[in-house]
Scaffold this motif. Structure first.
Motif, mmCIF file in Angstrom:
data_model
loop_
_atom_site.group_PDB
_atom_site.id
_atom_site.type_symbol
_atom_site.label_atom_id
_atom_site.label_comp_id
_atom_site.label_asym_id
_atom_site.label_seq_id
_atom_site.Cartn_x
_atom_site.Cartn_y
_atom_site.Cartn_z
ATOM 1 N N ILE A 21 126.141 32.324 -36.124
ATOM 2 C CA ILE A 21 126.328 32.064 -37.223
ATOM 3 C C ILE A 21 126.163 31.677 -38.329
ATOM 4 C CG2 ILE A 21 128.042 29.645 -35.438
ATOM 5 C CD1 ILE A 21 125.000 27.631 -36.629
ATOM 6 N N SER A 22 125.321 33.074 -38.383
ATOM 7 C CA SER A 22 124.550 33.229 -39.825
ATOM 8 C C SER A 22 125.412 33.804 -41.095
ATOM 9 C CB SER A 22 124.021 34.828 -39.531
ATOM 10 O OG SER A 22 124.446 35.445 -39.179
ATOM 11 N N GLY A 23 126.979 34.081 -40.830
ATOM 12 C CA GLY A 23 127.827 34.407 -42.567
ATOM 13 C C GLY A 23 127.517 33.193 -42.843
ATOM 14 N N THR A 24 128.094 31.875 -41.877
ATOM 15 C CA THR A 24 128.573 30.737 -42.377
ATOM 16 C C THR A 24 127.336 30.212 -43.449
ATOM 17 O OG1 THR A 24 127.960 29.005 -41.065
ATOM 18 C CG2 THR A 24 130.117 29.765 -39.848
ATOM 19 N N GLY A 25 126.225 30.589 -43.749
ATOM 20 C CA GLY A 25 125.348 30.611 -44.243
ATOM 21 C C GLY A 25 125.953 30.851 -45.353
ATOM 22 N N ASP A 26 125.849 32.011 -45.648
ATOM 23 C CA ASP A 26 126.729 32.604 -46.819
ATOM 24 C C ASP A 26 127.870 32.387 -47.452
ATOM 25 O OD1 ASP A 26 124.322 35.044 -47.266
ATOM 26 O OD2 ASP A 26 124.949 35.628 -45.029
ATOM 27 N N LEU A 27 128.554 31.904 -46.283
ATOM 28 C CA LEU A 27 130.026 31.761 -47.130
ATOM 29 C C LEU A 27 129.975 30.033 -47.322
ATOM 30 C CD1 LEU A 27 133.269 31.477 -46.246
ATOM 31 C CD2 LEU A 27 132.652 30.292 -44.837
ATOM 32 N N LEU A 28 129.160 29.695 -47.221
ATOM 33 C CA LEU A 28 128.980 27.594 -47.889
ATOM 34 C C LEU A 28 128.397 27.917 -48.915
ATOM 35 C CD1 LEU A 28 129.681 25.232 -47.286
ATOM 36 C CD2 LEU A 28 127.402 24.997 -46.272
ATOM 37 N N VAL A 29 127.435 29.310 -49.407
ATOM 38 C CA VAL A 29 126.195 29.094 -50.458
ATOM 39 C C VAL A 29 127.409 30.250 -51.399
ATOM 40 C CG1 VAL A 29 125.029 30.772 -51.849
ATOM 41 C CG2 VAL A 29 124.098 29.172 -49.455
ATOM 42 N N ALA A 30 128.058 30.383 -51.574
ATOM 43 C CA ALA A 30 128.700 31.371 -52.319
ATOM 44 C C ALA A 30 130.387 30.043 -52.772
ATOM 45 C CB ALA A 30 130.194 32.192 -51.637
ATOM 46 N N GLU A 31 130.833 29.331 -52.050
ATOM 47 C CA GLU A 31 132.186 28.518 -51.732
ATOM 48 C C GLU A 31 131.820 27.341 -52.285
ATOM 49 O OE1 GLU A 31 135.174 28.722 -51.096
ATOM 50 O OE2 GLU A 31 135.309 30.214 -49.883
ATOM 51 N N CYS A 32 130.470 26.622 -53.138
ATOM 52 C CA CYS A 32 129.760 25.673 -53.652
ATOM 53 C C CYS A 32 129.636 26.271 -54.568
ATOM 54 C CB CYS A 32 128.905 25.183 -52.920
ATOM 55 S SG CYS A 32 129.033 24.752 -50.817
ATOM 56 N N GLY A 33 129.069 27.952 -55.126
ATOM 57 C CA GLY A 33 128.772 28.447 -56.621
ATOM 58 C C GLY A 33 127.196 27.812 -56.662
ATOM 59 N N VAL A 34 126.275 28.400 -55.868
ATOM 60 C CA VAL A 34 124.844 27.888 -55.563
ATOM 61 C C VAL A 34 124.494 28.724 -56.614
ATOM 62 C CG1 VAL A 34 122.693 27.150 -54.887
ATOM 63 C CG2 VAL A 34 124.283 26.304 -53.727
ATOM 64 N N GLN A 35 123.533 28.390 -57.503
ATOM 65 C CA GLN A 35 123.256 29.287 -59.179
ATOM 66 C C GLN A 35 122.032 28.899 -58.907
ATOM 67 O OE1 GLN A 35 124.990 28.763 -62.174
ATOM 68 N NE2 GLN A 35 126.825 28.551 -61.489
ATOM 69 N N ALA A 36 121.291 30.491 -59.529
ATOM 70 C CA ALA A 36 119.868 29.817 -59.354
ATOM 71 C C ALA A 36 119.657 29.142 -60.167
ATOM 72 C CB ALA A 36 118.605 31.367 -60.206
ATOM 73 N N GLY A 37 118.035 28.439 -59.676
ATOM 74 C CA GLY A 37 117.826 27.672 -60.572
ATOM 75 C C GLY A 37 118.230 26.127 -60.627
ATOM 76 N N GLN A 38 119.186 25.826 -59.290
ATOM 77 C CA GLN A 38 119.614 24.512 -59.008
ATOM 78 C C GLN A 38 118.298 24.155 -57.904
ATOM 79 O OE1 GLN A 38 123.845 25.429 -58.179
ATOM 80 N NE2 GLN A 38 124.753 24.137 -59.247
ATOM 81 N N ARG A 39 119.182 22.473 -57.831
ATOM 82 C CA ARG A 39 117.825 21.754 -57.238
ATOM 83 C C ARG A 39 118.857 21.754 -55.675
ATOM 84 N NH1 ARG A 39 117.596 16.735 -60.282
ATOM 85 N NH2 ARG A 39 119.778 17.439 -60.455
ATOM 86 N N VAL A 40 119.071 22.348 -54.306
ATOM 87 C CA VAL A 40 119.358 22.126 -53.541
ATOM 88 C C VAL A 40 119.238 22.033 -52.323
ATOM 89 C CG1 VAL A 40 120.761 23.854 -52.051
ATOM 90 C CG2 VAL A 40 120.607 24.361 -53.904
ATOM 91 N N LEU A 41 119.403 21.174 -51.301
ATOM 92 C CA LEU A 41 119.633 20.087 -50.562
ATOM 93 C C LEU A 41 120.190 20.633 -49.177
ATOM 94 C CD1 LEU A 41 117.083 18.246 -48.577
ATOM 95 C CD2 LEU A 41 118.970 16.885 -48.967
#
Length: 267
Positions: A21-41
């Motif tokens: 399932i490793s690819g789903t982590g990258d998918l979720l980060v991309a789909e949610c638009g995670v950016q530098a400096g954001q607080r992520v849980l």
């Protein structure tokens, strides 16, 4: 009764996550638009399937999970990459974080396993700031994983009173009902991933029997009943054979639901 912490510590779930399932982590980060400096849980982070990609994107990440052994594995992987993030032992149903503490709250096949869906949904939205993003990937009831869990659960002890099936999180109507007015938008899309690194169905059965905590725990509970053990062996092999899409080899497609929601603005 073996509790959830013990179950997920059995076998080698970090290996399963890495190999399936490793690819789903990258998918979720991309789909949610995670950016530098954001607080992520990352909730129910396991060994960091989402937390590590979010940290690579430059976010300030906290990975929380109920099982310390999985956190330790993720911490080791992060240190090997030179990534900086925090690892916190926590129950998805009672997160030890302030209201509105995060810009993005994520979970990859994790929070769905908390038995109380209503409490879990409430915690995901509580710790996300108004207008922030909540993203999940969850196995669907009708897909491969839903059928796999149904096969195993037929031999397992009954769930605790009030526990809801994890794969309901893969039903769009159920998820919309859980989040309700606490989100202003919600996008749900079925996706698939493939497992194709085995040579035959029996290899998949052997793999999950050796490495996947819920399967290991089920077999352990049947240890003094060889007929039931043999029946579970046969049921899993029958399942793996029936769902195999490659008659000359081994290939399975696993359906999951991608969920991306925006936390409702404050009143």
């Amino acid at each position: 009764m073996t509790d959830a912490r013990q179950v997920w510590a059995l076998g080698d779930f970090p290996r399963i996550a890495r190999e399936t399932i490793s690819g789903t982590g990258d998918l979720l980060v991309a789909e949610c638009g995670v950016q530098a400096g954001q607080r992520v849980l990352d909730v129910a982070a396991g060994s960091g399937n989402v937390a590590l990609p979010a940290a690579r994107a430059g976010a300030r990440v906290i990975a929380s999970d109920i099982t310390p052994e999985l956190l330790a594995a993720g911490r080791a992987d992060a240190e090997a990459e030179g990534l900086r993030l925090h690892w916190v032992e926590a129950d998805a149903q009672a997160l030890p974080f302030d209201d509105d503490a995060f810009d993005v709250v994520l979970s990859s096949f994790g929070a769905m396993f908390a038995p109380d869906h209503v409490r879990t949904a409430g915690e995901l939205t509580r710790v996300c700031r108004p207008g922030g993003t909540i993203g999940m990937v969850n196995w669907t009831p009708q897909g491969w994983a839903g059928r796999f869990f149904a096969t195993v659960s037929a031999f397992a002890a009954p769930p605790p009173p009030g526990a809801q099936p994890p794969v309901l999180w893969g039903d769009e109507a159920h998820v919309r009902g859980l989040f309700g007015a606490r989100v202003s938008t919600l996008r749900a899309e079925p996706r698939t991933l493939a497992i194709e690194h085995f040579e035959a169905p029996i290899d998949l059965v052997t793999y999950y029997r050796a490495n996947f905590g819920p399967v290991i725990a089920t077999y352990a509970a049947l240890g003094d009943d060889p007929e039931r053990v043999a029946a579970l062996d046969a049921a899993l092999l029958d399942f793996a054979t029936q769902t195999n899409l490659d008659p000359d080899g081994a290939r399975w497609e696993l359906e999951f639901l991608l969920v991306v929601a925006q936390a409702a603005p404050s009143a």
